[in-house]
Design a protein around this motif. Structure first.
Motif, PDB file in Angstrom:
ATOM      1  N   UNK A 736       0.920  -1.159   0.057  1.00 20.49           N
ATOM      2  CA  UNK A 736      -0.084  -0.187  -0.011  1.00 20.49           C
ATOM      3  C   UNK A 736       0.798   1.268  -0.253  1.00 20.49           C
ATOM      4  N   UNK A 739       2.151   1.763  -3.365  1.00 20.11           N
ATOM      5  CA  UNK A 739       1.393   2.263  -4.091  1.00 20.11           C
ATOM      6  C   UNK A 739       0.909   3.711  -4.194  1.00 20.11           C
ATOM      7  N   UNK A 740       1.014   4.023  -2.747  1.00 18.73           N
ATOM      8  CA  UNK A 740       0.856   5.582  -2.363  1.00 18.73           C
ATOM      9  C   UNK A 740       1.871   6.369  -2.891  1.00 18.73           C
ATOM     10  N   UNK A 741       3.161   5.903  -2.985  1.00 16.70           N
ATOM     11  CA  UNK A 741       4.155   6.629  -3.740  1.00 16.70           C
ATOM     12  C   UNK A 741       5.345   6.589  -2.504  1.00 16.70           C
ATOM     13  N   UNK A 826       5.210  -4.351  -6.638  1.00 19.78           N
ATOM     14  CA  UNK A 826       4.489  -3.685  -6.041  1.00 19.78           C
ATOM     15  C   UNK A 826       3.213  -4.327  -6.043  1.00 19.78           C
ATOM     16  N   UNK A 827       2.745  -4.958  -7.191  1.00 21.42           N
ATOM     17  CA  UNK A 827       1.243  -5.642  -7.210  1.00 21.42           C
ATOM     18  C   UNK A 827       1.269  -6.703  -6.285  1.00 21.42           C
ATOM     19  N   UNK A 831      -1.003  -7.722  -2.987  1.00 23.15           N
ATOM     20  CA  UNK A 831      -1.892  -8.851  -3.032  1.00 23.15           C
ATOM     21  C   UNK A 831      -1.476 -10.070  -2.318  1.00 23.15           C
TER      22      UNK A 831
ATOM     23  N   UNK B  50      -7.112  -6.562 -13.418  1.00 24.37           N
ATOM     24  CA  UNK B  50      -6.050  -6.248 -12.336  1.00 24.37           C
ATOM     25  C   UNK B  50      -4.771  -5.905 -13.110  1.00 24.37           C
ATOM     26  N   UNK B  54      -2.770  -2.183 -12.916  1.00 23.17           N
ATOM     27  CA  UNK B  54      -1.352  -2.290 -12.494  1.00 23.17           C
ATOM     28  C   UNK B  54      -0.550  -1.541 -13.477  1.00 23.17           C
ATOM     29  N   UNK B  59       2.539   0.162 -11.729  1.00 22.28           N
ATOM     30  CA  UNK B  59       3.183  -1.088 -10.858  1.00 22.28           C
ATOM     31  C   UNK B  59       3.754  -1.914 -11.571  1.00 22.28           C
ATOM     32  N   UNK B  86       3.302   8.139  -8.939  1.00 18.98           N
ATOM     33  CA  UNK B  86       2.196   7.433  -8.431  1.00 18.98           C
ATOM     34  C   UNK B  86       1.675   8.323  -7.229  1.00 18.98           C
ATOM     35  N   UNK B  87       2.744   8.893  -6.559  1.00 23.54           N
ATOM     36  CA  UNK B  87       2.282   9.801  -5.374  1.00 23.54           C
ATOM     37  C   UNK B  87       1.674  11.017  -5.967  1.00 23.54           C
ATOM     38  N   UNK B  92      -5.492   5.533  -5.386  1.00 22.19           N
ATOM     39  CA  UNK B  92      -5.655   4.020  -5.560  1.00 22.19           C
ATOM     40  C   UNK B  92      -6.774   3.810  -4.335  1.00 22.19           C
ATOM     41  N   UNK B  94      -8.752   0.065  -2.732  1.00 21.01           N
ATOM     42  CA  UNK B  94      -8.562  -1.205  -2.839  1.00 21.01           C
ATOM     43  C   UNK B  94      -9.844  -1.854  -2.265  1.00 21.01           C
ATOM     44  N   UNK B  95     -10.180  -3.276  -2.479  1.00 18.91           N
ATOM     45  CA  UNK B  95     -11.174  -3.959  -1.984  1.00 18.91           C
ATOM     46  C   UNK B  95     -11.121  -4.089  -0.555  1.00 18.91           C
ATOM     47  N   UNK B  96     -10.090  -4.393  -0.136  1.00 21.83           N
ATOM     48  CA  UNK B  96      -9.911  -4.373   1.354  1.00 21.83           C
ATOM     49  C   UNK B  96      -9.558  -3.393   2.044  1.00 21.83           C
ATOM     50  N   UNK B  98      -7.145  -1.451   2.725  1.00 21.38           N
ATOM     51  CA  UNK B  98      -5.796  -1.310   2.797  1.00 21.38           C
ATOM     52  C   UNK B  98      -5.456   0.028   3.551  1.00 21.38           C
ATOM     53  N   UNK B 112      -0.201   9.902   2.071  1.00 19.70           N
ATOM     54  CA  UNK B 112       0.228  10.290   0.720  1.00 19.70           C
ATOM     55  C   UNK B 112       0.766  11.564   0.489  1.00 19.70           C
ATOM     56  N   UNK B 159      -8.041   9.279   0.947  1.00 19.71           N
ATOM     57  CA  UNK B 159      -6.804   9.147   0.861  1.00 19.71           C
ATOM     58  C   UNK B 159      -6.379   9.147  -0.744  1.00 19.71           C
ATOM     59  N   UNK B 171      -9.915  -1.002  -7.173  1.00 16.70           N
ATOM     60  CA  UNK B 171      -9.991  -2.425  -7.555  1.00 16.70           C
ATOM     61  C   UNK B 171     -11.081  -2.761  -6.629  1.00 16.70           C
TER      62      UNK B 171
END
Lengths: 834, 230
Positions: A736, A739-741, A826-827, A831, B50, B54, B59, B86-87, B92, B94-96, B98, B112, B159, B171
């Protein structure tokens, strides 16, 4: 839970363990190392002591009692003994050693046993074939008539390369002699090491220069031996008691080492705990799948415990082998200690007995299962939903009262004033308390979060995983605390021994008879030698040391008589109680005694008390003037002036001497010159002797260095597994962040920070805990078991070195998961794919 | 690519492994996403949803073809540059969810921004405003565990927006929520995307997501089954 289900789940877990060989191996090695230390200590000391006992008991035959004196006994005493009530038979025995000169092959000691063939017949248990063979060859006649003739086992002669019937040059306590060795097929003569040489009593007296004296009488006594009249200083003991006495005397020594060995097992168990925690986290999905497929919690718990038992057993088996190898190295040191303290033995083969093997396998396996209990419960509580990523593996904190209870229990164990084992247990219990207290302590530390993203995240992650990180920090603190304790204890002891060696060896050159360790009962410095030394130009004064053994109950202590010229002239004595050196010297001149610290503790005597000594004219009460520090004999000894000693025991000969040289004389050069001039004695300078003391010290504590290395290594593995465990559990979080940078560097900082925080907390607890443990070892265990007291000395260098090493390990431990994260896309991190 | 186009994929192909065991996850995908547009990405499991997220999220790298997001070709970005990209430009969901369980709601939303170099005060002020905007005012100091699933996902949406990204990649954002909560989250995402001119690509199996999207693209065996633009 069904048996079939249990077997199935166990099979899955063991297959997983096989697939993760490195982790499985780490668990096994942790246990193996702990078990190995216990096996090595037990096997080496058991082998040496059993060898000593066998050696002592060879040729005691059917004797019910032995009579020993403070010095060799007159052979004429036999007549009185035979008339004593209850004595049905008695025979004189000489038992000592000879050194056979094998030329280029060096020197070889043999155990010389002198008997009277007629009087000894009821006692000896020689093999029938040997007797027939010796009778047929006329060897018994030669034994009685031929000077220097000895009988040995043919196998021994062949093994040692001695010529059968040949004349061998040898050295006895009084100088060179010759023996004629003939061989017979005898298993009793072949028993024991060094090999036995059986001689006629007169031959043995001649070879050893004993005149008409013998080293003991063996008796057959009906009923209680109370009616046998004993001369002052004589003691009657059962044949086995010499071996038992050595065992009793070395008990404290063995106990100390065994305690350290069990500590090593505990540390190994904590490593197993850490690895089991790690496995639970790693297997989260696997366990979830098993639960989804119908494995109930009890089945998972049972299988996890069985798996830990399997790993513990394998680790213990490894430890058994490793311990046996280690014992082969250690047995030489232990044999040397026994030889020095209780009588010469050769280094025996390390023999692993069934009890030790069972103990090792039992302790290793049980410790592993106990250590894995909590992780196994955690595994059993895994929810099936983790498969879908909707639940985390549960953790749990130790109830808050447990550390307090353990601390209190450890304190209680210290309460009985004379116990030796209990304080050692305190060490274990306190270590457990430290380990169980850490999770909460860690919680408090991380509660004060520093507001910086990386630090906040690091502390936060640690706090979230408290059940795991806390126990991991505990597992880390354990070996660290133990290592600090050993460092401080050995360092304090060493410093004290060094200081003591400077004070006790106040003279310049020390003299002892050649092969004194072989002739402990008989070897003396000749009056001619002592006179010659007194007249040597570089010698200012000669300190003679006389010794007598003083029986006291089941055990004994030594009484030493000496003019103590070195002490008088140089003030070299570490007085613990009773005034300064001149005061004590004046008291000795008045006939009073000084006692060494171990004896003062054993007999509970001090200045103002009296010490009852059995001299040749009966018991005498000698006032005690003071107590001095001494590490020479753990039994302890009393010191009296030379005239007082002669008055008590008569002239039993001079065992050792110390020479005071004129100022500016080179002690090393003088020792060399005197060695060249007087071949029957060994001359060693103070420096050489101090070196030997230090070497002996290092030999004795060699195992602690092994333990220290093990503990350090386990600490390093501990921090690595703790950080890896945390990383595995929170791997997706790193995804995470990425992913957030968050950059690789940021993640690296986070992981290293976590490792260092973990280490910092573990270190913050380990240092005081280690010092507390060191205090227990120094002030309680050593004082009570050895009777030696010494102040605790904390040398900052080694402790800082250890913490520095741990710091490096922390950095490395943070870098390993970082390296793993760097490699993972990262992916995959997101997961949680691994 | 016009100004309105925030992200574009051209002839995108991603193959995992090689030889006979190679798996073609995406095969010749062309797709454009415009400002303020919410696009539902649907298709059966294993269709490549997915993988596409990505690749758009910097990613992963395509086997061939190009990905341009916020005017920047993602090919050849090293890890440092990809992280910064990305920042600054992506969000992003996510399903769960995170969320970081040890950080409060505001701290999670601010994360971030802080990773991008904002001071705690700046990041927290911006985060607090967003938390208010997603309807969680007054809950900023709580830990994520104290919130419901729908609330947690709203925090995740906040976020995703805190650095004013050009593109939000979601996702299965409703995959772990009940129908009502899922609808609320999608409504919020749609409102915010339009309000801030952000493009959003939402990979989903949830039919109701279509109701909150401007259009739907369907992936089947790594290929788009609908035209790239509606």
């Amino acid at each position: 839970m069904t048996l079939r289900g249990l077997r199935t789940v166990l099979g899955v877990l063991l297959a997983d363990a096989r697939a993760h060989r490195l982790q499985t191996l780490t668990t096994c090695v942790g246990i193996a190392v702990g078990v190995a230390v216990v096996v090595a200590i037990r096997t080496s000391s058991q082998s040496a002591l059993s060898h000593f006992r066998d050696t002592v008991q060879t040729f005691t035959g059917v004797a019910t009692h032995e009579l020993h004196g403070p010095a060799p006994l007159p052979a004429a005493r036999l007549a009185e003994l035979l008339e004593a009530p209850g004595v049905t038979a008695a025979h004189p025995v000489i038992e000592s050693h000879l050194v056979l000169d094998l030329g280029a092959e060096g020197a070889r000691p043999v155990r010389l046993v002198g008997i009277d063939p007629f009087l000894s017949a009821p006692f000896l248990q020689l093999d029938d074939t040997a007797v027939e063979q010796a009778s047929a060859a006329g060897l018994f006649e030669r034994l009685m008539l031929e000077p220097g003739f000895v009988l040995m086992a043919s196998s021994t002669l062949a093994d040692a390369g001695f010529p059968d019937g040949g004349v061998l040059p040898a050295r006895g306590p009084t100088g060179p002699v010759h023996v004629v060795a003939a061989g017979v097929d005898s298993s009793s003569l072949a028993a024991g090491q060094p090999p036995v040489a059986l001689a006629d009593l007169a031959t043995a007296q001649e070879l050893l220069g004993l005149g008409d004296r013998v080293t003991r009488f063996d008796l057959l006594v009906e009923g209680a031996p109370d009616a046998i009249p004993l001369q002052p200083g004589e003691r009657l003991q059962k044949p086995a008691s010499r071996g038992e006495r050595a065992e009793t005397m070395t008990e404290a020594f063995r106990l100390n080492l065994l305690c350290l060995g069990f500590l090593a097992v505990l540390v190994g168990a904590f490593l197993a705990f850490n690895m089991a925690q790690f496995a639970v986290v790693r297997r989260r999905t696997l366990l979830g799948r098993l639960r989804c497929l119908g494995a109930d919690a009890r089945t998972v718990l049972g299988a996890a415990l069985l798996e830990s038992a399997c790993l513990g057993f394998v680790g213990s088996l490894l430890g058994l082998g490793l311990g046996w190898l280690l014992a082969r190295e250690m047995v030489d040191d232990v044999a040397r200690t026994v030889s020095t303290l209780y009588g010469y033995i050769e280094t025996p083969a390390a023999r692993l007995d069934v009890v030790t093997a069972a103990l090792a396998l039992g302790v290793g396996t049980i410790a592993t299962v106990a250590a894995c209990w909590a992780p196994a419960r955690s595994a059993a509580r895994t929810e099936p939903a983790v498969v879908a990523g909707r639940a985390h593996a549960p953790g749990g904190l130790v109830p808050p009262w447990v550390p307090g209870l353990l601390l209190a229990a450890g304190g209680l164990l210290l309460a009985p004033p004379s116990a030796v084992v209990l304080p050692a247990l305190t060490v274990l219990v306190w270590l457990l308390a430290v380990a169980t207290a850490l999770p909460r302590l860690l919680g408090r530390v991380v509660g004060r979060v520093v507001h910086r993203p990386v630090l906040a995240l690091a502390f936060g992650r640690l706090h979230r995983s408290l059940s795991r990180t806390g126990s991991a920090a505990g597992a880390l603190a354990m070996p660290l605390a133990m290592t600090i304790a050993i460092l401080v204890m050995v360092g304090s002891f060493r410093a004290e021994v060094m200081a003591w060696s400077r004070s006790i060896f106040g003279a310049d050159v020390y003299v002892k008879p050649l092969y004194q360790e072989l002739y402990a009962d008989t070897a003396r410095l000749s009056p001619e030698l002592l006179d010659a030394l007194g007249e040597a130009p570089e010698v200012l004064a000669v300190d003679r040391l006389r010794l007598a053994e003083q029986p006291r109950g089941e055990t004994s202590f030594l009484v030493a008589g000496s003019p103590l010229e070195a002490t008088r002239m140089r003030g070299s004595m570490r007085v613990l109680d009773g005034g300064d050196v001149p005061t004590l010297m004046a008291a000795m001149d008045r006939g009073e005694a000084l006692v060494s610290e171990p004896l003062a503790r054993r007999l509970d005597v001090g200045p103002g008390d009296v010490l009852r000594l059995d001299g040749r004219d009966g018991a005498r009460d000698v006032p005690v003037a003071g107590v001095f520090q001494d590490f020479s004999w753990d039994r302890g000894y009393a010191l009296v002036s030379e005239p007082r000693f002669l008055e008590l025991y008569g002239d039993t000969g001079v065992r050792n001497a110390a020479l005071l040289l004129a100022e500016g004389a080179d002690a090393e050069a003088v020792a060399r010159r005197l060695s060249a001039r007087f071949g029957d004695a060994e001359f060693r300078s103070t420096e050489t002797l101090r070196g030997e003391v230090l070497r002996a010290f290092n030999d004795t504590f060699a195992i602690t260095y092994v333990l220290q290395t093990i503990s350090t290594a386990l600490a390093l593995v501990g921090i690595l597994t703790a950080v890896l465990c945390l990383h595995l559990e929170r791997r997706a979080e790193l995804g995470v962040l990425r992913a957030l940078g968050a950059r690789q560097k940021t993640v690296g900082e986070l992981l290293v920070t976590e490792a260092l925080v973990l280490l910092g907390v573990a270190g913050a607890v380990a240092v005081p805990a280690g010092l507390a443990l060191a205090w227990v070892l120094v002030s309680v265990v050593n004082t009570r078991s050895f009777g030696w007291s010494f102040p605790m000395l904390v040398e900052a260098g080694p402790v800082a070195g250890l913490l520095g090493l741990a710091l490096l390990a922390g950095l490395a431990a943070g870098c390993v998961p970082w390296w793993m994260v760097r490699r993972a896309p990262v992916a995959d991190l997101l997961e949680d794919r691994r | 690519m016009t100004d309105a186009v925030v992200a574009a994929c051209r002839d995108l192909r991603r193959v995992y492994g090689d030889g006979p065991t190679a798996v073609v996850a995406l095969d010749g995908v062309d797709l454009e996403l415009r400002r303020g547009e919410v696009v539902a990405l649907t298709g059966p499991s294993g269709s490549g949803k997915s993988t596409l997220l990505h690749l758009l999220g910097a990613m992963d790298s395509p086997t061939s073809g190009s990905v341009v997001v916020a005017g920047r070709d993602l090919a050849g970005l090293d890890d440092e540059a990809a992280s910064r990209f990305r920042n600054e430009h992506l969000g992003f969901v996510f399903q769960f969810f995170h969320l970081i369980p040890s950080l409060s709601v505001v701290e999670n939303v601010a994360l971030p921004a802080r990773l991008g170099g904002a001071t705690p005060a700046e990041a927290n002020a911006k985060a607090a405003a967003l938390v208010e905007r997603v309807g969680l005012g007054g809950r900023g100091d709580r830990l994520p565990d104290a919130l419901s699933g729908g609330q947690q996902q709203r925090v995740a949406v906040a976020r995703a927006l805190v650095n004013d990204p050009a593109l939000v990649l979601a996702d299965e954002p409703t995959g772990n929520l009940d129908h009502a909560s899922g609808g609320e989250v999608m409504r919020l995402l749609l409102e915010l995307a339009q309000e801030r001119g952000i493009a959003a690509l939402v990979a989903t199996h949830d039919p109701q997501v279509r109701d909150f999207s401007h259009r739907e693209v369907v992936l089947e065996d790594g290929r788009l089954a609908t035209p790239p633009t509606s």
